[in-house]
Design a protein around this motif. Sequence first.
Motif, PDB file in Angstrom:
ATOM      1  N   LEU A  19       3.148   4.910  -9.178  1.00  0.00           N
ATOM      2  CA  LEU A  19       3.412   3.927  -8.136  1.00  0.00           C
ATOM      3  C   LEU A  19       4.211   2.750  -8.705  1.00  0.00           C
ATOM      4  CD1 LEU A  19       2.654   4.061  -5.209  1.00  0.00           C
ATOM      5  CD2 LEU A  19       0.723   2.563  -5.653  1.00  0.00           C
ATOM      6  N   PHE A 322      11.712  -3.472   1.854  1.00  0.00           N
ATOM      7  CA  PHE A 322      10.724  -2.881   2.761  1.00  0.00           C
ATOM      8  C   PHE A 322       9.882  -1.868   2.003  1.00  0.00           C
ATOM      9  CE2 PHE A 322      13.390  -3.963   6.611  1.00  0.00           C
ATOM     10  CZ  PHE A 322      12.464  -4.859   7.100  1.00  0.00           C
ATOM     11  N   ASN A 323      10.610  -1.096   1.227  1.00  0.00           N
ATOM     12  CA  ASN A 323       9.969  -0.078   0.430  1.00  0.00           C
ATOM     13  C   ASN A 323       8.936  -0.686  -0.509  1.00  0.00           C
ATOM     14  OD1 ASN A 323       9.579   2.362  -0.703  1.00  0.00           O
ATOM     15  ND2 ASN A 323      11.743   2.825  -0.835  1.00  0.00           N
ATOM     16  N   VAL A 325       7.484  -3.608  -0.281  1.00  0.00           N
ATOM     17  CA  VAL A 325       6.357  -4.181   0.456  1.00  0.00           C
ATOM     18  C   VAL A 325       5.331  -3.093   0.764  1.00  0.00           C
ATOM     19  CG1 VAL A 325       5.635  -5.348   2.565  1.00  0.00           C
ATOM     20  CG2 VAL A 325       7.801  -5.957   1.505  1.00  0.00           C
ATOM     21  N   GLY A 326       5.825  -1.970   1.266  1.00  0.00           N
ATOM     22  CA  GLY A 326       4.923  -0.870   1.612  1.00  0.00           C
ATOM     23  C   GLY A 326       4.124  -0.421   0.404  1.00  0.00           C
ATOM     24  N   LEU A 327       4.819  -0.246  -0.707  1.00  0.00           N
ATOM     25  CA  LEU A 327       4.140   0.274  -1.901  1.00  0.00           C
ATOM     26  C   LEU A 327       3.152  -0.749  -2.460  1.00  0.00           C
ATOM     27  CD1 LEU A 327       7.163   2.044  -3.599  1.00  0.00           C
ATOM     28  CD2 LEU A 327       5.253   3.097  -2.404  1.00  0.00           C
ATOM     29  N   LEU A 329       1.575  -3.003  -0.788  1.00  0.00           N
ATOM     30  CA  LEU A 329       0.456  -3.015   0.141  1.00  0.00           C
ATOM     31  C   LEU A 329      -0.504  -1.894  -0.211  1.00  0.00           C
ATOM     32  CD1 LEU A 329      -0.068  -4.811   2.554  1.00  0.00           C
ATOM     33  CD2 LEU A 329       0.808  -3.009   4.012  1.00  0.00           C
ATOM     34  N   ALA A 330       0.086  -0.713  -0.405  1.00  0.00           N
ATOM     35  CA  ALA A 330      -0.733   0.434  -0.761  1.00  0.00           C
ATOM     36  C   ALA A 330      -1.524   0.146  -2.035  1.00  0.00           C
ATOM     37  CB  ALA A 330       0.155   1.655  -0.964  1.00  0.00           C
ATOM     38  N   LEU A 333      -4.297  -2.707  -1.540  1.00  0.00           N
ATOM     39  CA  LEU A 333      -5.412  -2.325  -0.679  1.00  0.00           C
ATOM     40  C   LEU A 333      -6.254  -1.227  -1.318  1.00  0.00           C
ATOM     41  CD1 LEU A 333      -4.054  -2.604   2.927  1.00  0.00           C
ATOM     42  CD2 LEU A 333      -5.304  -4.228   1.529  1.00  0.00           C
ATOM     43  N   ARG A 334      -5.621  -0.422  -2.166  1.00  0.00           N
ATOM     44  CA  ARG A 334      -6.390   0.600  -2.860  1.00  0.00           C
ATOM     45  C   ARG A 334      -7.418  -0.068  -3.777  1.00  0.00           C
ATOM     46  NH1 ARG A 334      -3.438   5.455  -5.941  1.00  0.00           N
ATOM     47  NH2 ARG A 334      -2.961   6.053  -3.815  1.00  0.00           N
ATOM     48  N   ILE A 417       3.135 -10.568   1.957  1.00  0.00           N
ATOM     49  CA  ILE A 417       2.240  -9.980   2.969  1.00  0.00           C
ATOM     50  C   ILE A 417       1.111  -9.190   2.304  1.00  0.00           C
ATOM     51  CG2 ILE A 417       2.102  -8.380   4.904  1.00  0.00           C
ATOM     52  CD1 ILE A 417       4.934  -9.150   5.626  1.00  0.00           C
ATOM     53  N   ARG A 421      -2.861 -10.045   2.602  1.00  0.00           N
ATOM     54  CA  ARG A 421      -3.837  -9.047   3.072  1.00  0.00           C
ATOM     55  C   ARG A 421      -4.946  -8.885   2.050  1.00  0.00           C
ATOM     56  NH1 ARG A 421      -2.845  -5.288   7.199  1.00  0.00           N
ATOM     57  NH2 ARG A 421      -4.724  -4.246   6.460  1.00  0.00           N
TER      58      ARG A 421
END
Lengths: 434, 409
Positions: A19, A322-323, A325-327, A329-330, A333-334, A417, A421
């Motif tokens: 990741l 964007f990419n 941010v998504g990663l 976040l993942a 949160l994990r 973001i 979160r």
Amino acid sequence: MFGYYLDLALRSLKRNRVLTALMVLAIAVGIGASMTTLTVVHLLSGDPMPGKSSVLFFPQVDPENPVTLSLHRNPWPAMDYRSAVDIWSSHRADRQAILTSSSVKVRLPDSGQPPLMLSMLSTSTDFFPMFDVPFQYGSGWSADDDASRARVAVISADLNQKLFGGANSVGRILRVRDADMRIVGVLKPWRPTPLFYDPWSQNFSKSEDVFAPFSSSLEINKGNFQAYTCWHVPPSMGNLQDADCVWVWVWAELDSPAKVRDYARFVDDYANTQKSLGRFAVGSEHARLHDLMTWLTDRGQVPDDVRLQAWLASAFLVICLFNAVGLLLAKFLRRSGEIGVRRALGASRGAIFAQCLVEAGLIGLLGGFFGWLLTLVGLWLVRRQPVDYAHLAHLDTAMFFVTFAMAIGASLIAGLIPALRASRVVPGWQLKAL
Amino acid sequence: MEILPILASLRKHRIPTVLIVLEIALTCAVLCNAVFMIGQRVSAIRLPNAIDEHSLSTVGLSGTDEKTAGSDIPRNLAALRGIPGVQAVGAISTLPLSHNNWGWSFGTSPDESIFNKKTVNFSLFFLGEGADKALGLRLLEGRFFNADDYADSSFGSAPLPETHVTLVTHSIAERMWPGQSALGKTYYTTSHYYTVVGVIADVLRPNIDGQGEASNYFSAFYPMSAEGSKGNLRRYVLRSAPGDRDRVMRAAEQKLIELNPNGVTKSAIYSDMRDQYFADMRSMAWMLVLVCVVMLAVTAFGIVGLTSFWVGQRRQQIGIRRAVGASRGHIMQYFQTENFLLSGAGVVLGVALAYGINLYLMRHYEITRLPWYYLPVSAIVLWGLGQLAVLGPALRAANVPPVVATRSA
């Protein structure tokens, strides 16, 4: 505190290498692509005369008459012979040069070398001090040489290398078309980019190889001067001095705002006088006095293709963000469980937020490093392209720092973001789940 | 396939959902425009040009004495004709895509002057005798110039040829006299007029503007005698078999230097000259291709990353579904459908964005409207990419054993 956060971030990055690698790669690729194109835009829109560009001015008037053809809102980037000579010879500026360029046959008499077709700049004595032209040997010519149509010439470092092997050639004779010209000066390698003083050159082409007094070169190369455009059929081909054609232009050096105002008024008055004499159709409405940088912007110095590439690369960077941010976040949160424990043990929301941002920043730093490498590769690719600005594509110090600033900035924005979160994780929930 | 449970689950993961939709939308928008720009450049690079492009080489000769051109040019031509492998030679003023343009504006009525907005700008080509054959111009109507036409033409003091015959391209004929035969028609500029004796297939101008413009082919040809050429027949064109071009060009340059020790020569194979003209367009097209490929890869990795995360998060949920009877296929389908929905939303948004970007670019750059078929094609590409990217994580999800459900929960 920061050291501890950094340690946490490093551990977390090591824990999930795939990741991490994906995120670093995304940012690196985005940064690499956008920095390559931004560097090119930055270099192309650069100042060719740093420190001096603000005192160099390009006067324009519109001699076109009648105006049926002038659907243009701006004057041509040159003037007819008479207007240019009038404005130049008035000597209202601190320095002023009259210019035009043409191609001409040049050879060394009695050398046996084949003749060369070169481009010649016809100008006047102020050209050299005005544009800080560096000399290797000798110097420019004098105002007397201009007036007496002296057969003297200044040559480029390139031509000096080609004809004389780089030796001091001052005093040697050069045959320019059919005339013998004495070399009075040899330039050091000089390539202002863009080639701002010649309005019709390709923006990033080389400067001329031969420089000669305006007065004498008009005689020598008569018939070989080309008009940019004409609004009457010239009375005879090649004789542009009496023709209704634009082909000569003027640069002026004005070192105070008051002088600039006076000179602008002078150009306006000239246009209005010519209009009242019936020679111009449009007066001061089409008279301009732009400083160098404004003139370059007007002329559209950065090619459209380069701008499009920069747009494209910026959009690409946004996609990469964007990419990321998504990663991120993942990733955050994990680790909700771990964050829950930390919160339960007393870490504040702010501390969790900061920890996440440090991690994002670290990813940015790594992304920036690889992005920098990719930028170097990208610029190397640009240098191999068949475009006239290829030689310019190098990363300067400023852009080097911008690369890292942009990478870290981008990843911090991307981390915002996800970090928010993560900091909102409710400790109780996560502890129950453990 | 049940869509509602998927939607319910996506609603719980709003931020990642929005992110992935936005990413796909942006990719779709940029992809459409980039591919379109590539297409425009490719079509410019391939613009047809009705001369014998693959058989021509050319040597330019300048710096010679204009006064002796009348005897020099025939002598040079004779020498060039003697080079083995040369099929035809001619002297000409300029070539298509050579950047060396001589433009003038003409109208269809006798009082037309160049000030008139209605006039049309042509590029002028002056042909020495035989140059039409050497170039391989293709006649559509009428005739080529005859020996008298060549002999009668010269330059006076005006920058226009003193002759009254001309060959025009098909595009000029269409523009000046739409729907009529151009043969025998006359076009004018102050003090000069020219009558069309032949219409030829479209030849490109020395400089072209955008792509797909008829004006790229506004080339007009005039005969020119060697004595009257005033130094304007500076370029020699040689036609030979494609394999001989290089040798012929070198031999020709050598010959011309020997015959004209005062002259300066510059030689090129015509197809190289054409490649050179489009070199920066070609490099821009490759740059765009590179960006597109990397962009698609990044988007695919993004989908892989997020889906993997979701799969990881839902291991227990998947285990439960498997335990209560869902097959592996069902699990895979779940993730594939989810991706299908996400890509769909992204593509719809992306198509709108693509049009927006295109409109903006149209206003600021030389770009035309995006053709409609780019949109479904890029939609399909992105859908396919999404499905491909989701395959790995979905397979991993399908392999979650049902027993996971009983652990730790």
